[in-house]
Design a protein around this motif. Sequence first.
Motif, short mmCIF file in Angstrom:
data_model
loop_
_atom_site.label_atom_id
_atom_site.label_comp_id
_atom_site.label_asym_id
_atom_site.label_seq_id
_atom_site.Cartn_x
_atom_site.Cartn_y
_atom_site.Cartn_z
N ARG A 40 10.03 44.70 -38.35
CA ARG A 40 8.83 44.13 -37.72
C ARG A 40 7.91 45.21 -37.12
O ARG A 40 6.69 45.10 -37.23
N ILE A 44 4.01 45.56 -38.04
CA ILE A 44 2.99 45.39 -37.00
C ILE A 44 2.07 46.61 -36.95
O ILE A 44 0.85 46.48 -36.91
N ARG A 54 -4.51 40.13 -33.71
CA ARG A 54 -3.18 39.87 -33.15
C ARG A 54 -2.67 38.49 -33.59
O ARG A 54 -1.50 38.31 -33.88
N ILE A 57 -1.42 38.73 -37.08
CA ILE A 57 -0.17 39.50 -37.14
C ILE A 57 1.00 38.60 -36.75
O ILE A 57 2.03 38.59 -37.43
N ASN A 58 0.83 37.84 -35.67
CA ASN A 58 1.90 36.93 -35.25
C ASN A 58 2.16 35.86 -36.31
O ASN A 58 3.31 35.50 -36.56
#
Length: 118
Positions: A40, A44, A54, A57-58
């Motif tokens: 991860r 990221i 963000r 990305i999540n």
Amino acid sequence: MIPEAVDQIMTHLIQENYLNEERFAKSFARGKFNIKKWGRNRIINELKFRQISRYNINSALSEINEQDYHTTLDELAKKRLAQISESNILKRRKKLADYLLYRGWESNLVYEKLRELI
């Protein structure tokens, strides 16, 4: 090209879903995890480098199944450990830890795996 044409083309591409940041992020995360066996942290960092939001990305990280994640870490660690020919246990641990951390796996998972394997 003139700025108006660029704006018109970009608008068309976004409306037709050719340019979709969320779709890219999900595909990127799935591909790098399944094919390159990245963790991860590395995914990221690469998505941040590409200026992905963000939220996306999540969303992309949610594509990675937790069970598959741990299974992949286990397989990767065992495979790499078999390749390390170092006889000193501390050096073996360091080499394996460095390898897994470089590939983007979380440090707590890496050190837990080290205690389990060595």
